[in-house]
Scaffold this active site. Structure first.
Site, mmCIF file in Angstrom:
data_model
loop_
_atom_site.group_PDB
_atom_site.id
_atom_site.type_symbol
_atom_site.label_atom_id
_atom_site.label_comp_id
_atom_site.label_asym_id
_atom_site.label_seq_id
_atom_site.Cartn_x
_atom_site.Cartn_y
_atom_site.Cartn_z
ATOM 1 N N ARG A 189 -0.589 9.578 -9.719
ATOM 2 C CA ARG A 189 -0.640 8.333 -8.925
ATOM 3 C C ARG A 189 -0.094 7.132 -9.691
ATOM 4 O O ARG A 189 0.491 6.224 -9.115
ATOM 5 C CB ARG A 189 -2.094 8.031 -8.529
ATOM 6 N N ASP A 238 0.830 -1.213 0.000
ATOM 7 C CA ASP A 238 0.000 0.000 0.000
ATOM 8 C C ASP A 238 0.863 1.261 0.000
ATOM 9 O O ASP A 238 1.969 1.267 0.549
ATOM 10 C CB ASP A 238 -0.906 -0.023 1.239
ATOM 11 N N LEU A 281 9.906 -20.984 -4.561
ATOM 12 C CA LEU A 281 8.986 -20.023 -3.932
ATOM 13 C C LEU A 281 7.711 -19.937 -4.762
ATOM 14 O O LEU A 281 7.779 -19.895 -5.993
ATOM 15 C CB LEU A 281 9.638 -18.629 -3.885
ATOM 16 N N ARG A 330 0.180 7.745 -2.662
ATOM 17 C CA ARG A 330 0.735 8.804 -1.802
ATOM 18 C C ARG A 330 2.200 9.067 -2.141
ATOM 19 O O ARG A 330 2.650 10.204 -2.111
ATOM 20 C CB ARG A 330 0.590 8.404 -0.317
ATOM 21 N N ARG A 387 -12.042 2.699 -8.209
ATOM 22 C CA ARG A 387 -11.133 3.785 -8.645
ATOM 23 C C ARG A 387 -11.449 4.207 -10.079
ATOM 24 O O ARG A 387 -12.121 3.482 -10.810
ATOM 25 C CB ARG A 387 -9.688 3.286 -8.544
ATOM 26 N N ARG A 437 -4.945 -1.622 8.951
ATOM 27 C CA ARG A 437 -6.180 -2.335 8.629
ATOM 28 C C ARG A 437 -5.907 -3.470 7.637
ATOM 29 O O ARG A 437 -4.868 -3.509 6.993
ATOM 30 C CB ARG A 437 -7.284 -1.406 8.114
ATOM 31 N N HIS A 460 2.378 3.639 -9.000
ATOM 32 C CA HIS A 460 2.134 2.215 -9.269
ATOM 33 C C HIS A 460 3.315 1.602 -10.038
ATOM 34 O O HIS A 460 3.725 0.478 -9.771
ATOM 35 C CB HIS A 460 0.837 2.030 -10.057
#
Ligand code: IPE
Ligand code: IPE
Ligand code: MG
Length: 247
Positions: free
Chosen positions: A42, A29, A140, A33, A80, A200, A46
């Site tokens: 934004r 997350d 993995l 920002r 979004r 959260r 990403h």
């Protein structure tokens, strides 16, 4: 090379191989920002966020972690603007095209959780290819959570169980539900990391996180690096996991 006994990291605090988590889940997350703080769009955040993932996957593989589950797109992220969603889906396709060969060479198997049938067809095709390409890799599991929401996953699991073979009036059990979740066959996460300082869960792995240790990092995801990953692992190794017993 997996950690043999213990090794020092950048901070000089040893990680103990037999006390590493088997399964780490990460809520990546803070991309937006990160970009906004720099006066950027934004979507640049990403792009940087995708770049940040690679060294973490590498380090998890090197340490001998079995499963790394990363939250890449939630069932709520459809709220979004479509322009942002389009960029995210494009980045997924780009990531798979450019990184799958190297991931494969490093022994990484790509899997997904979430209702991927609702993703754009280009993303679905890339995922099918990347999963097939890496299907025999065993070091993995890189588990990409895409169009993932835990409530949606639990409902799909219950409905699959209902539609499947079981006796009349037979109750649904904990193990039967686990086996119908998207994570069937994987150990539950031992450690949940969330970047960007948010405390959260955001509809991530609600069932599987029952006894996960939680590490909240203040770093925004594009700044999350192997040193911070080690801090989370060091912190994890100080925890006393009791699972309701006396430890
Ligand atoms: C995480 O970063 C990536 C996705 C949810 C797809 P955000 O886009 O949520 O970034 P913030 O939380 O707005 O900073
Ligand atoms: C969680 O982050 C989902 C992903 C990282 C993919 P969000 O940014 O969507 O979560 P909220 O809205 O802050 O809870
Ligand atoms: Mg966010």
């Amino acid at each position: 090379m997996p950690v043999q006994q213990s090794e020092s990291n950048q901070q000089g605090v040893p990680l103990v191989a037999h006390r590493l988590p088997r399964h780490i889940a990460i809520i990546m997350d803070g991309n937006g920002r990160w970009a906004q703080q720099r006066g950027l769009d934004r979507t640049i955040g990403h792009r940087e966020g995708v770049k940040a993932l690679k060294p973490i996957v590498k380090e998890a593989t090197r340490l001998g972690i079995e499963v790394l589950t990363v939250y890449a797109f939630s069932t709520e992220n459809w709220r979004r603007p479509s322009s942002e969603i389009d960029v995210l889906m494009g980045l997924l396709v780009e990531f798979l095209a450019s990184e799958t060969p190297e991931l494969k060479a490093e022994g990484v198997r790509i899997r997904t959780i979430g209702d991927t049938a609702r993703l754009p067809s280009a993303a679905q095709q890339s995922l099918a290819w990347a999963k097939q390409e890496t299907s025999s890799q065993k070091r993995l599991i890189l588990n990409l959570a895409l169009n993932y929401g835990a409530r949606d996953e639990i409902l799909r699991a219950v409905n699959r169980w209902h539609a499947g073979a079981h006796g009349e009036g037979e109750p649904l059990t904990e193990s039967a539900l686990s086996q119908h979740l998207d994570t069937a066959g994987l150990p539950d996460p031992d450690l949940l990391i969330r970047s960007s300082g948010e405390f959260r869960i955001s509809n991530f792995l609600l069932w599987q996180l029952a006894y996960a240790e939680i590490y909240i990092s203040e770093k925004l995801w594009p700044d999350f690096d192997p040193a911070e990953f080690h801090r989370a692992l060091q912190d994890y190794q100080t925890r006393h996991r009791r699972f309701g017993g006396l430890g």
